[in-house]
Every structure is written in structure tokens, then in C-alpha cells.
Design an enzyme around this catalytic site. Sequence first.
Site, mmCIF file in Angstrom:
data_model
loop_
_atom_site.group_PDB
_atom_site.id
_atom_site.type_symbol
_atom_site.label_atom_id
_atom_site.label_comp_id
_atom_site.label_asym_id
_atom_site.label_seq_id
_atom_site.Cartn_x
_atom_site.Cartn_y
_atom_site.Cartn_z
ATOM 1 N N GLU A 135 40.089 35.880 29.159
ATOM 2 C CA GLU A 135 39.653 36.309 27.820
ATOM 3 C C GLU A 135 38.427 35.566 27.314
ATOM 4 O OE1 GLU A 135 42.739 35.984 28.820
ATOM 5 O OE2 GLU A 135 43.986 37.586 27.995
HETATM 6 N N1 COA Z 1 39.928 47.412 31.834
HETATM 7 C C1 COA Z 1 39.315 48.560 32.159
HETATM 8 N N2 COA Z 1 38.968 48.884 33.409
HETATM 9 C C2 COA Z 1 39.239 47.997 34.368
HETATM 10 C C3 COA Z 1 39.884 46.774 34.098
HETATM 11 C C4 COA Z 1 40.238 46.486 32.764
HETATM 12 N N3 COA Z 1 40.871 45.359 32.420
HETATM 13 N N4 COA Z 1 40.029 46.101 35.262
HETATM 14 C C5 COA Z 1 39.499 46.890 36.221
HETATM 15 N N5 COA Z 1 39.012 48.027 35.677
HETATM 16 C C6 COA Z 1 38.340 49.130 36.341
HETATM 17 C C7 COA Z 1 36.935 48.721 36.818
HETATM 18 O O1 COA Z 1 36.006 48.786 35.743
HETATM 19 C C8 COA Z 1 36.672 49.766 37.891
HETATM 20 O O2 COA Z 1 36.285 50.966 37.265
HETATM 21 P P1 COA Z 1 35.204 51.947 37.985
HETATM 22 O O3 COA Z 1 35.890 52.427 39.229
HETATM 23 O O4 COA Z 1 34.990 53.012 36.969
HETATM 24 O O5 COA Z 1 33.991 51.101 38.288
HETATM 25 C C9 COA Z 1 38.074 49.986 38.489
HETATM 26 O O6 COA Z 1 39.014 49.487 37.534
HETATM 27 C C10 COA Z 1 38.253 49.241 39.781
HETATM 28 O O7 COA Z 1 37.941 47.873 39.529
HETATM 29 P P2 COA Z 1 37.036 46.968 40.495
HETATM 30 O O8 COA Z 1 36.520 45.813 39.717
HETATM 31 O O9 COA Z 1 36.014 47.816 41.181
HETATM 32 O O10 COA Z 1 38.139 46.528 41.565
HETATM 33 P P3 COA Z 1 38.273 45.157 42.349
HETATM 34 O O11 COA Z 1 39.401 45.352 43.309
HETATM 35 O O12 COA Z 1 36.955 44.715 42.872
HETATM 36 O O13 COA Z 1 38.729 44.055 41.237
HETATM 37 C C11 COA Z 1 39.975 43.202 39.349
HETATM 38 C C12 COA Z 1 39.934 44.216 40.515
HETATM 39 C C13 COA Z 1 41.223 43.503 38.527
HETATM 40 C C14 COA Z 1 40.056 41.785 39.931
HETATM 41 C C15 COA Z 1 38.681 43.333 38.512
HETATM 42 O O14 COA Z 1 38.504 44.701 38.171
HETATM 43 C C16 COA Z 1 38.677 42.548 37.224
HETATM 44 O O15 COA Z 1 38.366 41.379 37.234
HETATM 45 N N6 COA Z 1 39.001 43.199 36.080
HETATM 46 C C17 COA Z 1 38.929 42.607 34.767
HETATM 47 C C18 COA Z 1 40.276 42.036 34.448
HETATM 48 C C19 COA Z 1 40.236 41.212 33.172
HETATM 49 O O16 COA Z 1 39.390 40.394 32.940
HETATM 50 N N7 COA Z 1 41.275 41.441 32.352
HETATM 51 C C20 COA Z 1 41.498 40.736 31.129
HETATM 52 C C21 COA Z 1 41.172 41.606 29.966
HETATM 53 S S1 COA Z 1 41.419 40.737 28.449
#
Ligand code: COA
Length: 268
Positions: A135
Site C-alpha cells: 500500500e
Molecule cells: N488491481 C487491479 N488489477 C490488477 C491487480 C490489482 N490489485 N493486480 C493485478 N492486476 C491486473 C494487472 O493490471 C494485469 O492486467 P492487464 O492484463 O490488463 O495488464 C493483470 O492483472 C495481470 O497482472 P500482471 O501484473 O501482468 O501479472 P503478474 O503475474 O506479472 O503479477 C502480481 C501478478 C499480483 C504480482 C502483480 O500484478 C501485482 O503486483 N499486482 C499489484 C498487487 C498490489 O499491489 N495489491 C495491493 C493493492 S492495495
Amino acid sequence: MPDSLAIELHGALGLVTLNRPERHNAFDDALIAELTETLRSLEGDDKVRLVVLSGAGKSFSAGADLNWMKRMAGFSQEENQRDAMALGALMRTLAHFRKPTIARVQGAAYGGGVGLVACCDVAVAAQSATFALTETKLGLVPGVISPYVVSAIGERAARRYFLTGERFDAAEAWRLGLVHDLAPNEDELDGKIGEIVDAMLACGPVAQREAKELIRAVANRPVTSELIQDTAERIARLRASPEGREGVAAFLEKRRAAWVPPDETEPS
Ligand code: COA
């Protein structure tokens, strides 16, 4: 449009699966409302004795849906407060759920995903699972999840992981006490969880509900004479309860207590 939550009942087990795999099971306001409603309904269903919370696809949950967060940025403080309170209500519903809960963690558990894990009674993760409280990296704080996360990992670890947003692995999550057990790979997760489910089903359901309340009543409280009185009242009441009588009698009579499901390997 596919349902963002899948619910299956297997005997006494309620299996709730976050089902937005294409978004790593990130949750928005709609999913939060649906999950809260589902938990309340499972809590009131006498056939269900425990709940396993899992995520479909690669990840357990990537926490709050950041598109939803972005949308909410344009709303007033009051609207954001109301919205955040809905997530707060979900976390409280899960943390105070009157039946045992187990988190099944694979892939990423980030932000609110860590909150869901911390709110479950037991958490089991695949060795490859990763965790993060990202966050502050996003200019936010892990607000409504913080009481449960700090209670699970302690203030000291919270200072590091809230302030760095660093990713940590399953071994570290285990060391911190966020998860109770690790499975070497995802295929073995269900076996580990099955063992915990069986152990839970062998315990009295009323006793489990009372045990959860007991933990909340004694955790972080000074041991005063009032607290001792309160704990004595709790055990005194259960000794004379139908479930307490049945459990003790079953042990002494060398038989299965009434609530224990039959063991299919036992001759009938
Ligand atoms: N909210 C919205 N969309 C999300 C998301 C979230 N918290 N986490 C992942 N996604 C989406 C990505 O934007 C991506 O969308 P796209 O296909 O339209 O580009 C899709 O999910 C796939 O994610 P991607 O990052 O390409 O997959 P990955 O396997 O490389 O990584 C994570 C997966 C979860 C490690 C990475 O997406 C991430 O770090 N997400 C953020 C999580 C976060 O910080 N959550 C806390 C929120 S307070």
C-alpha cells in the site's frame, strides 16, 4: 460475465473461491459485497461447519482492485469512508466468523489479500507463494486490514513490511506467523488442508465457536481477577453443556463423539 465468487459445499465444508483469475483475484466493491454476503449466509447455514477460502488461478489475491481505487479517488471523503467501511465489514465478518476458517494460499497474496489470510483462523501456503503489503508504495496505507495483520505478524514486522512494501516469501510468512503451514508445491496444498479440515471436524462445533470467542476475550488482556472469573465461567458452562457431556462420555466410552463424521476406513 463469470461470477467473481465460486461457492461449493462438500458435506460440512464450505469452499469459497475468489474467481477473478485474470485480475489475480483483486477485489472491488462488488466482490467485497458478494463475499461478505456469502460468508454471512454460510455462517447461518447449520450444515456448514467450516470454510476454506481460496483463489482461482495463479494467485490467492492481489488485494484491492486498483482500477476501483482509481475510480474512488474522484469521490468525496464521505463516499470513500463508506466504501472503505464495506471492506472493514468484510474483514471483521471473516475474522469474527463463528466457525473455523482456513486460507489456502498460492501465488500472490498482496495488500488486502494478506488481510484475508490474517483474518482466517488457519493459513496454509505453497512454498512458492509470495506476500507483500504494497500500500505505501502506492501512496496508501493498509488501513482496515491493519488490526488483523498486526495481530498476525506483530508490530515489529509490521513496521518493516508496511514501510517498505517489500515482497516476502512463504518461508518468511511462516516465520512471522502469518501462515501456519507450508506445502512444498501447490499440488500438496490440498492434502495439508485436508488434514486440518479433518482435525477441525473431530472437534465440537460449539466448543470451536466458544474457543474463538475465548481467544478474543483473553488476547492482549492483563490477567486480572475478572478475566480469571470470566474464563472459569466459560469452561464451567461448557462442562455441563450437551456437547461437553457428549465429548467427555465419548472419550471414556472409547467411541466417536456424535459430531465426528464417520471414518470411511473404519469397519461399520
Ligand atoms: N488491481 C487491479 N488489477 C490488477 C491487480 C490489482 N490489485 N493486480 C493485478 N492486476 C491486473 C494487472 O493490471 C494485469 O492486467 P492487464 O492484463 O490488463 O495488464 C493483470 O492483472 C495481470 O497482472 P500482471 O501484473 O501482468 O501479472 P503478474 O503475474 O506479472 O503479477 C502480481 C501478478 C499480483 C504480482 C502483480 O500484478 C501485482 O503486483 N499486482 C499489484 C498487487 C498490489 O499491489 N495489491 C495491493 C493493492 S492495495
